[in-house]
Design a protein around this motif. Sequence first.
Motif, PDB file in Angstrom:
ATOM      1  N   HIS A   1      33.918  39.579  46.689  1.00 14.89           N
ATOM      2  CA  HIS A   1      35.029  40.515  46.511  1.00 14.89           C
ATOM      3  C   HIS A   1      34.832  41.677  47.488  1.00 14.89           C
TER       4      HIS A   1
ATOM      5  N   ASP B   1      38.561  39.043  51.040  1.00 10.01           N
ATOM      6  CA  ASP B   1      37.671  38.291  50.153  1.00 10.01           C
ATOM      7  C   ASP B   1      37.215  37.018  50.849  1.00 10.01           C
TER       8      ASP B   1
ATOM      9  N   GLU C   1      41.891  38.762  47.149  1.00 11.63           N
ATOM     10  CA  GLU C   1      42.385  40.008  47.730  1.00 11.63           C
ATOM     11  C   GLU C   1      42.057  40.022  49.222  1.00 11.63           C
ATOM     12  N   LYS C   2      42.581  41.019  49.919  1.00 13.79           N
ATOM     13  CA  LYS C   2      42.355  41.133  51.360  1.00 13.79           C
ATOM     14  C   LYS C   2      40.858  41.143  51.683  1.00 13.79           C
TER      15      LYS C   2
END
Length: 198
Positions: A139, A176, A173-174
Motif C-alpha cells: 500500500h 500500489d 490505490e495509486k
Amino acid sequence: MIMNENEAKIQKQLLPREIPQMPSLDISAGLLPAEEIGGDCYDFIKTDPDSLLMYLGDVTGHGVPSGIVVAIANALIYNHAYNAENITDIKSLLIKVNRVLKEKTSSNMFMTLVMLYYNEVSKKLKYVSAGHEQMIHFHAADKKVTLSPAGGLALGMFPDIAKNLNEYEIVLEKDDALIIYSDGIPECWKNEKEMFGM
C-alpha cells in the motif's frame, strides 16, 4: 533430469508472448525455470478491450508430467474464458477447470492457482485462490504490506471444490503494488540450513 532444447521450447510456448497493456495498470511477469520442466505457469487473457483475466499456477512436482498438466490447464482456461457467458465469474471458471483436471490427471497431481479479473472501466480487481500462495499487497499511501487471505483448495484434488473457493476484491490505490508468485520464491535456500521464507 536436464531440460533439453525441445522441452525448453515447448515450455516457453505455453507462456504469453506479450503482456497486454491496460491504461491504469503497469504489469510485469517472468519465469525462471529450473533445470527440468516445471509446473509453474502464468498467462493473460484479454477477452475484450476493458477486461483482463490473469492467472499464475503451480503444478506439483517437476518434469514432463507437470508440464502436461500445465498444458491441459492452459487449454481449459482459454476455452472457458472465451466461451463463458460471464467472464467476470472466475469462481465458476475454476470449478469447471477443476472437474476436468480431476478426471484427466493422476491422483497425485494437483495445481495451486490464483486467478484475477480486472476491469478497466470500474477499476475493480477481484480474484479467487485455489490453494495458492498469499499475494503481497504493498500500500503506497502508508508504506505498509498486507497478505491476501489464505485458503482455497488446489485444482485436481477433488471433483467438486465449489464450497472451498471464495472470491475477493482488492482495492488498488495509486502506486500500489500487488506481487503474485509461486512457492519457488519463499522456498529458495538462504543457506545450507534454512529457506528465505516470507
